[in-house]
Design a protein around this motif. Structure first.
Motif, mmCIF file in Angstrom:
data_model
loop_
_atom_site.group_PDB
_atom_site.id
_atom_site.type_symbol
_atom_site.label_atom_id
_atom_site.label_comp_id
_atom_site.label_asym_id
_atom_site.label_seq_id
_atom_site.Cartn_x
_atom_site.Cartn_y
_atom_site.Cartn_z
ATOM 1 N N GLU A 209 -8.672 -12.327 21.501
ATOM 2 C CA GLU A 209 -7.559 -12.502 20.554
ATOM 3 C C GLU A 209 -7.121 -13.965 20.490
ATOM 4 O OE1 GLU A 209 -3.093 -10.665 19.696
ATOM 5 O OE2 GLU A 209 -4.062 -10.325 21.634
ATOM 6 N N PHE A 210 -7.044 -14.595 21.653
ATOM 7 C CA PHE A 210 -6.617 -15.991 21.733
ATOM 8 C C PHE A 210 -7.563 -16.898 20.954
ATOM 9 C CE2 PHE A 210 -6.935 -20.082 24.016
ATOM 10 C CZ PHE A 210 -5.620 -20.519 23.988
ATOM 11 N N ALA A 212 -9.893 -16.008 18.707
ATOM 12 C CA ALA A 212 -9.985 -15.631 17.299
ATOM 13 C C ALA A 212 -8.883 -16.298 16.484
ATOM 14 C CB ALA A 212 -9.924 -14.121 17.147
ATOM 15 N N GLY A 213 -7.714 -16.450 17.090
ATOM 16 C CA GLY A 213 -6.605 -17.086 16.396
ATOM 17 C C GLY A 213 -6.761 -18.579 16.241
ATOM 18 N N ARG A 214 -7.667 -19.176 17.008
ATOM 19 C CA ARG A 214 -7.821 -20.626 16.984
ATOM 20 C C ARG A 214 -9.152 -21.091 16.423
ATOM 21 N NH1 ARG A 214 -4.421 -18.646 20.156
ATOM 22 N NH2 ARG A 214 -2.520 -19.771 20.680
ATOM 23 N N SER A 217 -10.871 -19.107 11.705
ATOM 24 C CA SER A 217 -10.385 -19.292 10.336
ATOM 25 C C SER A 217 -11.481 -19.600 9.328
ATOM 26 C CB SER A 217 -9.337 -20.404 10.297
ATOM 27 O OG SER A 217 -9.885 -21.620 10.745
#
Length: 221
Positions: A209-210, A212-214, A217
């Motif tokens: 999750e960490f 994927a958020g960074r 995109s």
């Protein structure tokens, strides 16, 4: 200076790498211990290439696997000497891998386990450009007093640690969080109930999750 190398996974979407994730193994292990984690991350990061370099030295305790640096006494001064000794080799490897794919640190992340976490937390903030993220499992921060004066970038950090870790005590987690935060790095952290010195499904889910958020995109083309 010996060149680092290790197993790789190509981007799952089949095209050239738009992201890079470097996995740094623990003491006495090798790149094959972590490279398969790339398949878990690939679901969220299909455009990412993964590489898990073998550390530069054969493990002096077992003769099997590799070490980023020797561990004789497991004291803070040994950790500090060790990360500084190994840092130029890892920096050179990161430079080469980024150039290979035509990427920058903003397109890349470091994931470490145990001694590999020590390396990620040492090298990452000392790079001129910030990585998209640093993830550390079951590790510690070497040379905490030196960080604020030597940090050149402030990548976001995720630290994950088993509450039952009998190799690197979980008590070392909060001082690392405090030191990183004081140096200006944004930090997320989790204690993982019932986990010893390892990586479990809960920790892996936090890490996916960490990152994927960074790193998630850019759409696959």
């Amino acid at each position: 200076m010996p060149l680092l190398d290790g197993p790789r996974l190509a981007p799952a979407y089949g095209g050239p790498a738009q992201r890079l994730v470097v996995l740094l193994h623990g003491y006495g292990a090798d790149g094959h211990d972590l490279i398969e984690l790339g398949r878990d991350f690939a679901r969220a990061l299909p455009t990412a290439a993964f590489v898990a370099p073998n550390a530069p030295e054969r493990c002096d305790m077992t003769g099997l696997g590799y070490q980023w640096f020797p561990l004789s006494f497991r004291d803070p001064s040994e950790y500090w000497r060790g990360v500084n000794q190994a840092a130029p080799l890892l920096d050179a490897f990161l430079d080469d891998e980024l150039a290979r794919h035509g990427l920058t640190e903003a397109d890349a992340a470091l994931i470490g386990f145990s001694q590999g976490t020590m390396m990620a937390l040492h090298v990452g903030p000392r790079r001129r450009r910030a990585f998209a993220g640093l993830v550390g499992f079951s590790g510690l921060l070497a040379g905490p007093r030196e960080l604020a004066g030597e940090a050149r970038s402030k990548p976001p950090v995720l630290l994950l640690h088993g509450q039952e870790d009998d190799v690197v005590p979980v008590a070392l987690l909060e001082p690392a969080v405090a030191t990183l935060t004081a140096a200006g790095l944004p930090v997320e952290w989790h204690r993982l109930p019932g986990l010893g010195h390892g990586i479990d499904e809960a920790g892996l889910a936090f890490a996916v999750e960490f990152l994927a958020g960074r790193l998630g995109s850019r759409a696959a083309a």
